[in-house]
Design a protein around this motif. Structure first.
Motif, PDB file in Angstrom:
ATOM      1  N   ASP A 120      26.092   3.716 -18.230  1.00  0.00           N
ATOM      2  CA  ASP A 120      25.394   2.857 -17.280  1.00  0.00           C
ATOM      3  C   ASP A 120      26.396   2.028 -16.495  1.00  0.00           C
ATOM      4  OD1 ASP A 120      23.180   3.900 -18.356  1.00  0.00           O
ATOM      5  OD2 ASP A 120      22.586   2.143 -19.520  1.00  0.00           O
ATOM      6  N   SER A 138      22.353   4.995 -15.975  1.00  0.00           N
ATOM      7  CA  SER A 138      21.600   4.271 -14.954  1.00  0.00           C
ATOM      8  C   SER A 138      22.531   3.438 -14.086  1.00  0.00           C
ATOM      9  CB  SER A 138      20.589   3.339 -15.611  1.00  0.00           C
ATOM     10  OG  SER A 138      19.652   4.092 -16.341  1.00  0.00           O
ATOM     11  N   ALA A 151      22.281   8.599 -10.105  1.00  0.00           N
ATOM     12  CA  ALA A 151      22.199   8.209 -11.515  1.00  0.00           C
ATOM     13  C   ALA A 151      21.767   9.422 -12.326  1.00  0.00           C
ATOM     14  CB  ALA A 151      21.211   7.067 -11.690  1.00  0.00           C
ATOM     15  N   ALA A 159      17.283   8.159 -16.518  1.00  0.00           N
ATOM     16  CA  ALA A 159      18.073   7.127 -15.846  1.00  0.00           C
ATOM     17  C   ALA A 159      17.251   6.446 -14.758  1.00  0.00           C
ATOM     18  CB  ALA A 159      19.324   7.742 -15.244  1.00  0.00           C
ATOM     19  N   ILE A 173      18.382  10.837  -8.754  1.00  0.00           N
ATOM     20  CA  ILE A 173      18.335  10.676 -10.215  1.00  0.00           C
ATOM     21  C   ILE A 173      18.116  12.064 -10.776  1.00  0.00           C
ATOM     22  CG2 ILE A 173      17.159   9.647 -12.189  1.00  0.00           C
ATOM     23  CD1 ILE A 173      16.309   7.344 -10.380  1.00  0.00           C
ATOM     24  N   TYR A 194      12.871   5.578 -10.394  1.00  0.00           N
ATOM     25  CA  TYR A 194      12.913   6.349 -11.645  1.00  0.00           C
ATOM     26  C   TYR A 194      12.271   7.699 -11.391  1.00  0.00           C
ATOM     27  CZ  TYR A 194       7.945   5.338 -12.253  1.00  0.00           C
ATOM     28  OH  TYR A 194       6.600   5.274 -12.090  1.00  0.00           O
TER      29      TYR A 194
END
Lengths: 223, 268
Positions: A120, A138, A151, A159, A173, A194
């Motif tokens: 992260d 993340s 991410a 993530a 992501i 997300y």
């Protein structure tokens, strides 16, 4: 029997190999032990028995594991279900640390540059247009982002990206990509991104992240 | 020991060669001994801007390959007695005909004899760029207020920062069109400098005379009352360590009579 100890637990049998003993002694004693056990076992029951091999502060090499497995494989009623040690390689430990800890990243990522990280990331630097910040975990943003944020690279859809990314060019992501300027929903400084259950990049409010990804917060200390 | 400065930009047509020629001339006018190195192999034109094109006998590729000695290939600009020299680029060669090591060797050979070695970098970030930055101690990045030039400058600064120069790269914002900048049609100086996060060395306003004097093989710096020339002279003085305030270009354009009259009433 000095080098190895056979123990019985509620959940099975464990053979612990003493880390101070020589490996040749251990092999010798294992042979004797299994020969002995196979004789005794025929009187008791016919079910197969699985053993966990514990090695304390010793790490077994692949060949050493094979040597032990070779001894056990002579007896079809016995199997090894697990090798375990109290220690891990420092390289592995470092990897885990990399994966689990939050990295502080500052500085400027310029046009054409790709900053690759693991774990992260708390980003407090500046990401210029055409630059890319990529990490396996993340991304949490305090800095100025006008480039591409990625991410969960390459495939961790758990993530999230949290922070002010409304001026970013793209966010990615896992394998989901969003071009911020084209998003129908307005992305503000309070938006978090997300991947939802349908595997589509979705947005929520920053304060909702805890409900969506509770695992992110289940962390104690560095590891 | 002199200082080798590469003048680069990434994007073409922003004024690297013009900047090299004028900065070199301005430094020579300040009494410094300057050597200009044209690394735009195949498309040389620093010699043309300086009006030295018909005196070229040997070029940098000849020197690198040992066909000529460095002293033979250097062209002296007679206007500045022994202060300004040019090592011209080759025309019938390619950028791959030079290696970074060869350029580094030439620059190292020049540095003890000169106060400044200015290296004119070709556009792009390929072999020609790698050659040009090889021997440099620091860099000057030239950009115009256009977004494409700024974006390329950003890319180039990223590449330059990886080279860990002794001194950090500095920025020149070239071809500033006052009317566009004052109207907010282009990025302003603060915005560009903040975005690129490097030190601003100077600004040059866009001036028709820059082109017309170049066409006569005479750098604009030689004109006394010209804003662009003043900009280059200021940059030269800053390179020599003087503190020169940034030209106030907003003042350059006086508001019309009507606006001035209206402001009188506003005050009261």
């Amino acid at each position: 029997m000095k080098s190895i100890v056979l123990k019985g637990h509620n959940d099975g049998y464990e053979i612990s190999l003493k880390d101070s003993a020589s490996f040749t002694d251990i092999l010798k004693e294992l042979k004797l032990l299994f020969a002995d056990l196979s004789v005794k076992q025929t009187f008791n029951q016919q079910e197969s028995v699985a053993f966990e091999i514990t090695t304390g502060t010793r790490l077994l090499l692949a060949e050493q594991r094979k040597a032990i497995e070779a001894i056990v494989s002579a007896y079809p009623q016995f199997t090894i279900y697990k090798f375990s040690a109290d220690v891990i390689l420092t390289s592995q430990a470092r990897e885990i640390l990399q994966q689990k800890s939050l990295h502080l990243e500052g500085g400027i990522i310029r046009n054409g540059q790709v900053k690759e990280l693991t774990g992260d990331v708390l980003f407090i630097g500046t990401l210029h247009q055409g630059g890319m910040l990529r990490t396996t975990g993340s991304i949490f943003l305090l800095g100025n982002c006008e480039g591409i944020l990625q991410a969960g690279y390459p495939n961790d859809s758990a993530a999230v990206i949290v922070g002010d990314f409304h001026r970013a060019q793209q966010i990615r992501i896992s394998d989901a990509i969003a071009i911020i300027a084209q998003e129908k929903q307005a992305v503000t400084a309070e938006t978090a991104a997300y991947v939802n259950d349908l595997h589509v990049l979705d947005y929520t409010k920053r304060e909702q992240v805890k409900q969506i990804r509770p695992k992110l917060f289940a962390r104690t200390g560095g590891l | 020991m002199g200082k080798a400065i590469v003048i680069t930009s990434g994007k073409g047509g922003v004024g690297k060669t013009t900047t090299s020629a004028n900065l070199g001339t301005a430094l020579a006018l300040q009494g410094k001994k300057v050597c200009l190195l044209d690394l735009d192999i195949g498309l040389r034109n620093l010699d043309v801007i300086l009006g030295l094109d018909n005196r070229i006998i040997y070029d940098i590729v000849d020197v690198a390959n040992g066909r000529a000695k460095l002293q033979q290939a250097l062209i002296k600009d007679k206007r500045f007695e022994n202060k300004l020299f040019l090592l011209p680029a080759a025309q019938n060669a390619e950028k791959t005909d030079l290696t970074p090591e060869q350029v580094k060797k030439i620059v190292l050979e020049l540095k003890p004899d000169f106060d400044f070695v200015l290296i004119d970098c070709p556009a792009g970030i390929e072999q020609g760029f790698v050659n040009a930055v090889a021997g440099a101690d620091t860099a000057i990045v030239v950009s115009t207020p256009e977004i494409s030039a700024v974006r390329d400058a950003d890319r180039v600064i990223g590449l330059l920062e990886q080279r860990n120069f002794k001194e950090v790269p500095q920025l020149i914002i070239n071809r500033i069109r006052l009317n566009l900048m004052n109207d907010g049609q282009t990025m302003d100086i603060d915005e560009i400098t903040r975005h690129l996060s490097i030190k601003l060395l100077g600004i040059i306003v866009d001036d028709d005379q820059v082109i017309s004097t170049s066409n006569h093989g005479e750098p604009i710096v030689l004109q006394e009352n010209n804003q662009a020339a003043q900009g280059y002279r200021n940059i030269a003085r800053r390179l020599l360590g003087e503190t020169v305030p940034l030209m106030n270009i907003e003042q350059a354009e006086k508001p019309g009579l009507f606006l001035r009259m209206r402001s009188w009433f506003k005050k009261k």
